[in-house]
Motif scaffolding. Structure first.
Motif, PDB file in Angstrom:
ATOM      1  N   PRO A 190      -5.995  -4.739  -5.561  1.00  0.00           N
ATOM      2  CA  PRO A 190      -6.428  -3.848  -4.804  1.00  0.00           C
ATOM      3  C   PRO A 190      -6.444  -4.333  -3.265  1.00  0.00           C
ATOM      4  O   PRO A 190      -6.546  -5.452  -2.967  1.00  0.00           O
ATOM      5  CB  PRO A 190      -7.883  -3.479  -5.322  1.00  0.00           C
ATOM      6  CG  PRO A 190      -8.207  -4.077  -6.497  1.00  0.00           C
ATOM      7  CD  PRO A 190      -7.163  -4.982  -6.613  1.00  0.00           C
ATOM      8  N   LEU A 191      -6.342  -3.313  -2.642  1.00  0.00           N
ATOM      9  CA  LEU A 191      -6.404  -3.553  -1.093  1.00  0.00           C
ATOM     10  C   LEU A 191      -7.376  -2.533  -0.458  1.00  0.00           C
ATOM     11  O   LEU A 191      -7.485  -1.574  -0.738  1.00  0.00           O
ATOM     12  CB  LEU A 191      -4.978  -3.070  -0.421  1.00  0.00           C
ATOM     13  CG  LEU A 191      -4.760  -3.221   0.928  1.00  0.00           C
ATOM     14  CD1 LEU A 191      -4.938  -4.533   1.594  1.00  0.00           C
ATOM     15  CD2 LEU A 191      -3.638  -2.438   1.666  1.00  0.00           C
ATOM     16  N   MET A 192      -8.146  -3.545   0.395  1.00  0.00           N
ATOM     17  CA  MET A 192      -9.196  -2.651   1.021  1.00  0.00           C
ATOM     18  C   MET A 192      -8.467  -2.653   2.728  1.00  0.00           C
ATOM     19  O   MET A 192      -8.207  -3.676   2.958  1.00  0.00           O
ATOM     20  CB  MET A 192     -10.478  -3.466   1.219  1.00  0.00           C
ATOM     21  CG  MET A 192     -11.593  -2.833   2.208  1.00  0.00           C
ATOM     22  SD  MET A 192     -12.823  -3.497   2.483  1.00  0.00           S
ATOM     23  CE  MET A 192     -13.478  -4.183   0.885  1.00  0.00           C
TER      24      MET A 192
ATOM     25  N   ILE B 173       0.120   4.099   9.161  1.00  0.00           N
ATOM     26  CA  ILE B 173       0.898   4.449   7.867  1.00  0.00           C
ATOM     27  C   ILE B 173       1.923   3.321   7.864  1.00  0.00           C
ATOM     28  O   ILE B 173       2.246   2.978   6.440  1.00  0.00           O
ATOM     29  CB  ILE B 173       1.314   5.942   7.839  1.00  0.00           C
ATOM     30  CG1 ILE B 173       0.242   6.800   7.826  1.00  0.00           C
ATOM     31  CG2 ILE B 173       2.046   6.021   6.705  1.00  0.00           C
ATOM     32  CD1 ILE B 173      -0.675   6.744   6.670  1.00  0.00           C
ATOM     33  N   ALA B 174       2.627   3.193   8.903  1.00  0.00           N
ATOM     34  CA  ALA B 174       3.811   2.231   8.923  1.00  0.00           C
ATOM     35  C   ALA B 174       3.165   0.843   8.417  1.00  0.00           C
ATOM     36  O   ALA B 174       3.888  -0.040   7.880  1.00  0.00           O
ATOM     37  CB  ALA B 174       4.517   1.904  10.180  1.00  0.00           C
ATOM     38  N   LEU B 175       2.091   0.329   9.046  1.00  0.00           N
ATOM     39  CA  LEU B 175       1.668  -1.066   8.933  1.00  0.00           C
ATOM     40  C   LEU B 175       1.146  -1.037   7.325  1.00  0.00           C
ATOM     41  O   LEU B 175       1.580  -2.113   6.493  1.00  0.00           O
ATOM     42  CB  LEU B 175       0.195  -0.928   9.571  1.00  0.00           C
ATOM     43  CG  LEU B 175      -0.472  -2.319   9.339  1.00  0.00           C
ATOM     44  CD1 LEU B 175      -0.074  -3.693   9.325  1.00  0.00           C
ATOM     45  CD2 LEU B 175      -2.128  -2.089   9.898  1.00  0.00           C
ATOM     46  N   LEU B 176       0.679  -0.072   6.617  1.00  0.00           N
ATOM     47  CA  LEU B 176       0.211  -0.097   5.233  1.00  0.00           C
ATOM     48  C   LEU B 176       1.645  -0.226   4.370  1.00  0.00           C
ATOM     49  O   LEU B 176       1.739  -1.155   3.583  1.00  0.00           O
ATOM     50  CB  LEU B 176      -0.519   1.247   4.780  1.00  0.00           C
ATOM     51  CG  LEU B 176      -0.756   1.314   3.236  1.00  0.00           C
ATOM     52  CD1 LEU B 176      -1.815   0.149   3.004  1.00  0.00           C
ATOM     53  CD2 LEU B 176      -1.429   2.712   3.266  1.00  0.00           C
ATOM     54  N   HIS B 177       2.841   0.495   4.905  1.00  0.00           N
ATOM     55  CA  HIS B 177       4.006   0.359   3.918  1.00  0.00           C
ATOM     56  C   HIS B 177       4.328  -1.252   4.314  1.00  0.00           C
ATOM     57  O   HIS B 177       5.074  -1.587   3.224  1.00  0.00           O
ATOM     58  CB  HIS B 177       5.156   1.319   4.522  1.00  0.00           C
ATOM     59  CG  HIS B 177       4.692   2.792   4.198  1.00  0.00           C
ATOM     60  ND1 HIS B 177       4.918   3.239   2.594  1.00  0.00           N
ATOM     61  CD2 HIS B 177       4.099   3.762   4.773  1.00  0.00           C
ATOM     62  CE1 HIS B 177       4.504   4.369   2.447  1.00  0.00           C
ATOM     63  NE2 HIS B 177       3.905   4.781   3.604  1.00  0.00           N
ATOM     64  N   HIS B 178       4.338  -1.430   5.484  1.00  0.00           N
ATOM     65  CA  HIS B 178       4.847  -3.115   5.605  1.00  0.00           C
ATOM     66  C   HIS B 178       4.002  -3.839   4.939  1.00  0.00           C
ATOM     67  O   HIS B 178       4.830  -4.852   4.046  1.00  0.00           O
ATOM     68  CB  HIS B 178       4.602  -3.302   7.236  1.00  0.00           C
ATOM     69  CG  HIS B 178       4.928  -4.902   7.734  1.00  0.00           C
ATOM     70  ND1 HIS B 178       6.126  -5.199   7.906  1.00  0.00           N
ATOM     71  CD2 HIS B 178       3.827  -5.774   7.672  1.00  0.00           C
ATOM     72  CE1 HIS B 178       5.836  -6.422   8.315  1.00  0.00           C
ATOM     73  NE2 HIS B 178       4.747  -6.817   8.303  1.00  0.00           N
ATOM     74  N   VAL B 179       2.945  -3.958   4.589  1.00  0.00           N
ATOM     75  CA  VAL B 179       2.058  -4.628   3.855  1.00  0.00           C
ATOM     76  C   VAL B 179       2.475  -4.677   2.194  1.00  0.00           C
ATOM     77  O   VAL B 179       2.462  -5.536   1.776  1.00  0.00           O
ATOM     78  CB  VAL B 179       0.468  -4.667   4.072  1.00  0.00           C
ATOM     79  CG1 VAL B 179      -0.330  -5.384   3.154  1.00  0.00           C
ATOM     80  CG2 VAL B 179       0.263  -5.261   5.616  1.00  0.00           C
ATOM     81  N   LEU B 180       2.388  -3.424   1.896  1.00  0.00           N
ATOM     82  CA  LEU B 180       2.799  -3.021   0.333  1.00  0.00           C
ATOM     83  C   LEU B 180       4.302  -3.724   0.169  1.00  0.00           C
ATOM     84  O   LEU B 180       4.204  -3.974  -1.135  1.00  0.00           O
ATOM     85  CB  LEU B 180       2.760  -1.592   0.418  1.00  0.00           C
ATOM     86  CG  LEU B 180       1.497  -0.729   0.508  1.00  0.00           C
ATOM     87  CD1 LEU B 180       1.531   0.844   0.086  1.00  0.00           C
ATOM     88  CD2 LEU B 180       0.305  -1.555  -0.573  1.00  0.00           C
ATOM     89  N   GLN B 181       4.825  -3.666   1.156  1.00  0.00           N
ATOM     90  CA  GLN B 181       6.381  -4.568   0.812  1.00  0.00           C
ATOM     91  C   GLN B 181       6.233  -5.925   0.720  1.00  0.00           C
ATOM     92  O   GLN B 181       7.174  -6.761   0.033  1.00  0.00           O
ATOM     93  CB  GLN B 181       7.467  -4.048   1.790  1.00  0.00           C
ATOM     94  CG  GLN B 181       7.695  -2.522   1.898  1.00  0.00           C
ATOM     95  CD  GLN B 181       8.700  -2.314   3.089  1.00  0.00           C
ATOM     96  OE1 GLN B 181       8.968  -2.911   3.851  1.00  0.00           O
ATOM     97  NE2 GLN B 181       9.048  -1.015   3.005  1.00  0.00           N
ATOM     98  N   ARG B 182       5.220  -6.522   1.152  1.00  0.00           N
ATOM     99  CA  ARG B 182       5.233  -7.884   1.275  1.00  0.00           C
ATOM    100  C   ARG B 182       4.201  -8.557   0.368  1.00  0.00           C
ATOM    101  O   ARG B 182       4.521  -9.687   0.092  1.00  0.00           O
ATOM    102  CB  ARG B 182       4.847  -8.377   2.660  1.00  0.00           C
ATOM    103  CG  ARG B 182       6.000  -8.235   3.460  1.00  0.00           C
ATOM    104  CD  ARG B 182       6.008  -8.302   4.892  1.00  0.00           C
ATOM    105  NE  ARG B 182       7.289  -7.822   5.491  1.00  0.00           N
ATOM    106  CZ  ARG B 182       7.939  -6.812   5.772  1.00  0.00           C
ATOM    107  NH1 ARG B 182       7.430  -5.706   4.770  1.00  0.00           N
ATOM    108  NH2 ARG B 182       8.917  -6.747   6.363  1.00  0.00           N
TER     109      ARG B 182
ATOM    110  N   ARG C  15      -4.598   1.544  -6.190  1.00  0.00           N
ATOM    111  CA  ARG C  15      -6.289   1.195  -5.829  1.00  0.00           C
ATOM    112  C   ARG C  15      -5.949   0.660  -4.314  1.00  0.00           C
ATOM    113  O   ARG C  15      -6.324  -0.591  -4.026  1.00  0.00           O
ATOM    114  CB  ARG C  15      -6.842  -0.011  -6.484  1.00  0.00           C
ATOM    115  CG  ARG C  15      -6.905   0.748  -7.903  1.00  0.00           C
ATOM    116  CD  ARG C  15      -7.497  -0.209  -9.214  1.00  0.00           C
ATOM    117  NE  ARG C  15      -6.754  -1.382  -9.316  1.00  0.00           N
ATOM    118  CZ  ARG C  15      -7.289  -2.435  -9.637  1.00  0.00           C
ATOM    119  NH1 ARG C  15      -8.588  -2.482  -9.799  1.00  0.00           N
ATOM    120  NH2 ARG C  15      -6.359  -3.468  -9.923  1.00  0.00           N
ATOM    121  N   ILE C  16      -5.879   1.508  -3.672  1.00  0.00           N
ATOM    122  CA  ILE C  16      -5.811   1.220  -1.934  1.00  0.00           C
ATOM    123  C   ILE C  16      -7.186   2.050  -1.618  1.00  0.00           C
ATOM    124  O   ILE C  16      -7.201   3.213  -1.513  1.00  0.00           O
ATOM    125  CB  ILE C  16      -4.443   1.710  -1.430  1.00  0.00           C
ATOM    126  CG1 ILE C  16      -3.276   0.887  -1.789  1.00  0.00           C
ATOM    127  CG2 ILE C  16      -4.772   1.548   0.132  1.00  0.00           C
ATOM    128  CD1 ILE C  16      -1.837   1.530  -1.523  1.00  0.00           C
TER     129      ILE C  16
END
Length: 163
Positions: free
Chosen positions: A45-47, A129-138, A145-146
């Motif tokens: 999960p990510l908080m 939103i772009a930051l979240l997508h950036h982290v999800l790719q890495r 579970r975000i």
């Protein structure tokens, strides 16, 4: 009681820029995701935490340290923690520097509650939103579970971002 912090290598600091808006970010990796040797292939999960007007995202979320996240009794499942820092010229989803009272103004309602009034910052919403997508790719995040959370100014931004 004293503050207890995990090893500094668990925290990664980076700047993320989207459409000319830069966010200074802190990403805490669980023990199971640190290092490349024996790295867990399990998604965790990510908080996603949005801080208050204190301006210190990590201390705002972890005033007594983050070591408790490694305790299976306190936190039975490992998780990533993402803490972007709101730039000084924003109040998360609103433009303006609330400390310097530039770009907006403070309003006090009939009950005595104070709120920052300024133009809506769609660019901030897009950057988060772009930051979240950036982290999800890495990193190996369980996309089911975000957890978006925040306090005060950040709590208000959570409601806006989720709506």
């Amino acid at each position: 009681s004293r503050s207890e912090w995990s090893h500094v290598s668990r925290w990664q600091e980076f700047d993320f820029t989207h459409e000319k808006l830069t966010l200074h970010c802190h990403l805490r990796r669980p023990l199971q995701a640190v290092g490349s040797v024996g790295m867990s292939a399990r998604r965790m999960p990510l908080m996603f935490f949005l801080h208050s007007s204190s301006g210190d995202p990590v201390a705002d979320l972890f005033p007594m340290g983050d070591k408790w996240l490694d305790d299976d009794r306190a936190c039975p499942e490992p998780l990533f923690v993402l803490c972007p820092k709101c730039p000084d010229n924003y109040f998360w989803h609103l433009r303006g520097n609330s400390w310097a009272e530039e770009g907006g103004y403070w309003h006090t309602d009939s009950r005595g509650f104070h709120s920052w009034v300024a133009d809506f910052a769609v660019e901030m919403e897009e950057a988060l939103i772009a930051l979240l997508h950036h982290v999800l790719q890495r990193v190996l995040v369980d996309r089911q579970r975000i957890f978006l959370t925040g306090v005060s100014m950040g709590g208000q931004a959570c409601w806006q971002l989720a709506s």
